[in-house]
Scaffold this active site. Sequence first.
Site, mmCIF file in Angstrom:
data_model
loop_
_atom_site.group_PDB
_atom_site.id
_atom_site.type_symbol
_atom_site.label_atom_id
_atom_site.label_comp_id
_atom_site.label_asym_id
_atom_site.label_seq_id
_atom_site.Cartn_x
_atom_site.Cartn_y
_atom_site.Cartn_z
ATOM 1 N N THR A 1 -4.053 8.027 6.353
ATOM 2 C CA THR A 1 -5.321 7.807 7.039
ATOM 3 C C THR A 1 -5.150 7.924 8.549
ATOM 4 O O THR A 1 -5.936 8.583 9.212
ATOM 5 C CB THR A 1 -5.893 6.414 6.659
ATOM 6 O OG1 THR A 1 -6.231 6.460 5.281
ATOM 7 C CG2 THR A 1 -7.126 6.053 7.458
ATOM 8 N N LEU B 1 10.926 8.215 -6.973
ATOM 9 C CA LEU B 1 12.338 8.040 -7.323
ATOM 10 C C LEU B 1 13.183 9.132 -6.668
ATOM 11 O O LEU B 1 14.298 8.887 -6.201
ATOM 12 C CB LEU B 1 12.491 8.098 -8.852
ATOM 13 C CG LEU B 1 13.883 7.778 -9.375
ATOM 14 C CD1 LEU B 1 14.227 6.305 -9.150
ATOM 15 C CD2 LEU B 1 14.020 8.125 -10.857
ATOM 16 N N GLY C 1 -5.902 5.725 2.037
ATOM 17 C CA GLY C 1 -5.633 7.166 2.033
ATOM 18 C C GLY C 1 -4.832 7.457 0.785
ATOM 19 O O GLY C 1 -3.679 7.052 0.685
ATOM 20 N N HIS C 2 -5.457 8.074 -0.194
ATOM 21 C CA HIS C 2 -4.809 8.328 -1.487
ATOM 22 C C HIS C 2 -4.577 9.832 -1.643
ATOM 23 O O HIS C 2 -5.522 10.612 -1.653
ATOM 24 C CB HIS C 2 -5.678 7.798 -2.635
ATOM 25 C CG HIS C 2 -5.866 6.308 -2.582
ATOM 26 N ND1 HIS C 2 -6.686 5.611 -3.428
ATOM 27 C CD2 HIS C 2 -5.308 5.369 -1.766
ATOM 28 C CE1 HIS C 2 -6.629 4.308 -3.141
ATOM 29 N NE2 HIS C 2 -5.807 4.144 -2.139
ATOM 30 N N GLY D 1 0.823 -1.210 0.000
ATOM 31 C CA GLY D 1 0.000 0.000 0.000
ATOM 32 C C GLY D 1 0.855 1.256 0.000
ATOM 33 O O GLY D 1 2.084 1.201 0.107
ATOM 34 N N ASP D 2 0.193 2.395 -0.196
ATOM 35 C CA ASP D 2 0.843 3.714 -0.170
ATOM 36 C C ASP D 2 1.941 3.855 -1.214
ATOM 37 O O ASP D 2 2.922 4.572 -1.021
ATOM 38 C CB ASP D 2 1.417 4.008 1.238
ATOM 39 C CG ASP D 2 0.349 3.937 2.304
ATOM 40 O OD1 ASP D 2 -0.802 4.293 2.001
ATOM 41 O OD2 ASP D 2 0.665 3.517 3.433
ATOM 42 N N LYS E 1 -0.622 5.342 -5.551
ATOM 43 C CA LYS E 1 -1.700 5.037 -6.494
ATOM 44 C C LYS E 1 -2.561 6.263 -6.781
ATOM 45 O O LYS E 1 -2.971 6.490 -7.914
ATOM 46 C CB LYS E 1 -2.594 3.913 -5.929
ATOM 47 C CG LYS E 1 -1.845 2.611 -5.665
ATOM 48 C CD LYS E 1 -2.739 1.581 -4.987
ATOM 49 C CE LYS E 1 -3.161 1.948 -3.582
ATOM 50 N NZ LYS E 1 -2.078 1.962 -2.586
ATOM 51 N N GLN F 1 -5.036 -0.254 -1.035
ATOM 52 C CA GLN F 1 -4.055 -1.136 -0.372
ATOM 53 C C GLN F 1 -3.049 -1.649 -1.417
ATOM 54 O O GLN F 1 -2.808 -0.954 -2.387
ATOM 55 C CB GLN F 1 -4.750 -2.290 0.368
ATOM 56 C CG GLN F 1 -5.501 -1.847 1.615
ATOM 57 C CD GLN F 1 -6.886 -1.298 1.362
ATOM 58 O OE1 GLN F 1 -7.677 -1.919 0.689
ATOM 59 N NE2 GLN F 1 -7.192 -0.139 1.885
HETATM 60 P P1 GDP Z 1 -1.521 5.634 -2.122
HETATM 61 O O1 GDP Z 1 -2.225 5.156 -0.910
HETATM 62 O O2 GDP Z 1 -0.933 4.520 -2.916
HETATM 63 O O3 GDP Z 1 -2.363 6.547 -2.976
HETATM 64 O O4 GDP Z 1 -0.283 6.510 -1.603
HETATM 65 P P2 GDP Z 1 -0.319 7.605 -0.412
HETATM 66 O O5 GDP Z 1 -0.998 8.819 -0.913
HETATM 67 O O6 GDP Z 1 -0.802 7.009 0.838
HETATM 68 O O7 GDP Z 1 1.241 7.841 -0.199
HETATM 69 C C1 GDP Z 1 2.068 8.269 -1.216
HETATM 70 C C2 GDP Z 1 2.700 9.606 -0.795
HETATM 71 O O8 GDP Z 1 3.770 9.898 -1.670
HETATM 72 C C3 GDP Z 1 1.769 10.797 -0.894
HETATM 73 O O9 GDP Z 1 2.110 11.732 0.081
HETATM 74 C C4 GDP Z 1 2.064 11.346 -2.290
HETATM 75 O O10 GDP Z 1 1.769 12.734 -2.412
HETATM 76 C C5 GDP Z 1 3.538 11.109 -2.363
HETATM 77 N N1 GDP Z 1 4.077 10.887 -3.714
HETATM 78 C C6 GDP Z 1 3.558 10.174 -4.737
HETATM 79 N N2 GDP Z 1 4.425 10.112 -5.761
HETATM 80 C C7 GDP Z 1 5.527 10.805 -5.370
HETATM 81 C C8 GDP Z 1 6.794 11.068 -5.969
HETATM 82 O O11 GDP Z 1 7.101 10.644 -7.073
HETATM 83 N N3 GDP Z 1 7.686 11.794 -5.232
HETATM 84 C C9 GDP Z 1 7.409 12.279 -4.000
HETATM 85 N N4 GDP Z 1 8.331 12.977 -3.364
HETATM 86 N N5 GDP Z 1 6.223 12.036 -3.400
HETATM 87 C C10 GDP Z 1 5.303 11.304 -4.079
HETATM 88 P P1 IMO Z 2 -3.840 2.654 0.679
HETATM 89 O O1 IMO Z 2 -4.990 2.422 -0.261
HETATM 90 C C1 IMO Z 2 -1.205 0.964 3.729
HETATM 91 C C2 IMO Z 2 -2.999 -1.962 6.478
HETATM 92 C C3 IMO Z 2 -3.151 -1.574 7.920
HETATM 93 C C4 IMO Z 2 -2.966 -2.941 8.576
HETATM 94 C C5 IMO Z 2 -3.675 -3.866 7.594
HETATM 95 C C6 IMO Z 2 -5.098 -4.206 7.996
HETATM 96 O O2 IMO Z 2 -3.703 4.046 1.162
HETATM 97 O O3 IMO Z 2 -2.585 2.101 0.079
HETATM 98 P P2 IMO Z 2 -7.374 -2.839 7.967
HETATM 99 O O4 IMO Z 2 -7.779 -1.569 8.652
HETATM 100 O O5 IMO Z 2 -7.485 -2.770 6.475
HETATM 101 O O6 IMO Z 2 -8.066 -4.042 8.532
HETATM 102 O O7 IMO Z 2 -5.807 -3.024 8.332
HETATM 103 O O8 IMO Z 2 -3.677 -3.194 6.362
HETATM 104 N N1 IMO Z 2 -3.624 -1.011 5.515
HETATM 105 C C7 IMO Z 2 -2.930 -0.181 4.726
HETATM 106 N N2 IMO Z 2 -1.592 0.064 4.668
HETATM 107 N N3 IMO Z 2 -2.060 1.598 2.878
HETATM 108 C C8 IMO Z 2 -3.386 1.334 2.911
HETATM 109 O O9 IMO Z 2 -4.233 1.795 1.997
HETATM 110 C C9 IMO Z 2 -3.882 0.439 3.906
HETATM 111 N N4 IMO Z 2 -5.118 -0.012 4.223
HETATM 112 C C10 IMO Z 2 -4.940 -0.909 5.203
HETATM 113 O O10 IMO Z 2 -2.143 -0.674 8.327
HETATM 114 O O11 IMO Z 2 -1.613 -3.290 8.582
HETATM 115 MG MG MG Z 3 -2.233 5.476 1.138
#
Ligand code: GDP
Ligand code: IMO
Ligand code: MG
Length: 431
Positions: free
Chosen positions: A300, A332, A40-41, A12-13, A16, A224
């Site tokens: 989140t 990167l 949390g996107h 995750g994170d 996306k 995720q």
């Molecule tokens: P998601 O859950 O997959 O949508 O990712 P999150 O939003 O939770 O976490 C990704 C974090 O990296 C966010 O704060 C984005 O703004 C940041 N981000 C995404 N792509 C880049 C990148 O290429 N460089 C940097 N520095 N930050 C990025």
């Molecule tokens: P995005 O879409 C990262 C993790 C939680 C925990 C496990 C189970 O932003 O990438 P849950 O509440 O789903 O039962 O928790 O999954 N988890 C994530 N980790 N990014 C997420 O979403 C996540 N959604 C759940 O931290 O380890």
């Molecule tokens: Mg996220």
Amino acid sequence: MPNVIVVGLQWGDEGKGKIVDVLSEKADVVARFQGGHNAGHTVVINNEKFILHLIPSGILNPNKVCLIGNGVVVDPGALIQEIKGLKERGVAIKNNLFLSKNAHLIMPYHVAVDRENERLRGVKNIGTTGRGIGPAYCDKAGRSGIRVADLLYPEIFREKLDAHLFHVNFLLEHLYKAPRFHTEEIYREYMVYAEALAEYIADTDIIVNSTIAAHGNVLFEGAQGTLLDIDHGTYPYVTSSNAIAGGACTGLGVGPTKISKVLGVVKAYTTRVGSGPFPTEIHDSLGEHLRERGGEYGATTGRARRCGWLDIVVLRHSVRINGVTGLAITKLDILDGLDSIKICSSYTHKGSLYNEFPKETQIFEGCEPVYEEVEGWKADTSGIRDFKKLPEAAQSYIKKIETMLGVDVHLISTGQRRDELILLKEQFNGS
Ligand code: GDP
Ligand code: IMO
Ligand code: MG
């Protein structure tokens, strides 16, 4: 026209949200298919930051139809708050957001049970987001869930709630020693939600399939990541839904024959939030450096994300089970300034070598990474939009990932903002 699934290949994170926002420009429909407001996107547009939890990131592009599919679990209060928050910031939400009648509702007791289960697990807790996700999917699979469509039929809603609360309260009282819930209170609260959400409730399966039939572009937004998938992840340290590409079919009611591409999103290193094995985790100050430089705190829950090196063993597994057709490498720029960078190409465990992700949790937990070390780059890559302008060592790093995984890189993200991106291959051109 192509229909593209965007899916996370790690824990995750991966970024996306940013990738979906960028690709949404050429999409007609953007659809979430699983998870809930555990996601949390983050999308950054002109230095303004938006964090989406349930609503597809496509909502930030005008004139896109956004769907919350049947595979999602929906906390109606959280959804209403998210809609309100976006509207207050000037995002148009009118006739462009639809919520599946078949999506299951997260109820207040799911949140309580999530919390109590974590408490009982003690040191072996999963580190859930505490949003009631697991218990809501449990009720769905156990056939005692309440669905979005039930909100539109108050008597049916009350009947289902009352019948199920009998079981839930028994557990709360006798197993968890926690307070009971009352039908009337929940009923009243949810009927207020029903009124607020009625205009969004729809047959999302029909909307998505008619768009496909009319040759529109559909973008599927995964939440995720593959290693958090209930079937293919690091069970039991996973979420409770199918976060892999296959989840898009079941979570929206789209046949596999309609999917053209699967774009796998990979962070240039690895992070994980919550408990569970993570072989390439960096425990020293370098991990701290990546966390601070990368802003690796949960979008989140605000929890610090664990940081580590890129893990090709995990990615090989992810590429395979998602049928990935192209990669998007994000963040990167966060690796800028390092002397050298490690890439995990296999593991060892009790004298055995593992080139493939071991399915047994107890083996995976004990795996030691085998690293290849490559040269870092002492230059600033942030905001670079042309592959040739990347330092040579950064180009080599990308090419090495391509070679090790046998998949082409189609996008490289070099910053948080929309325009900080190297586009190597369009996703919505041809099929
Ligand atoms: P998601 O859950 O997959 O949508 O990712 P999150 O939003 O939770 O976490 C990704 C974090 O990296 C966010 O704060 C984005 O703004 C940041 N981000 C995404 N792509 C880049 C990148 O290429 N460089 C940097 N520095 N930050 C990025
Ligand atoms: P995005 O879409 C990262 C993790 C939680 C925990 C496990 C189970 O932003 O990438 P849950 O509440 O789903 O039962 O928790 O999954 N988890 C994530 N980790 N990014 C997420 O979403 C996540 N959604 C759940 O931290 O380890
Ligand atoms: Mg996220």
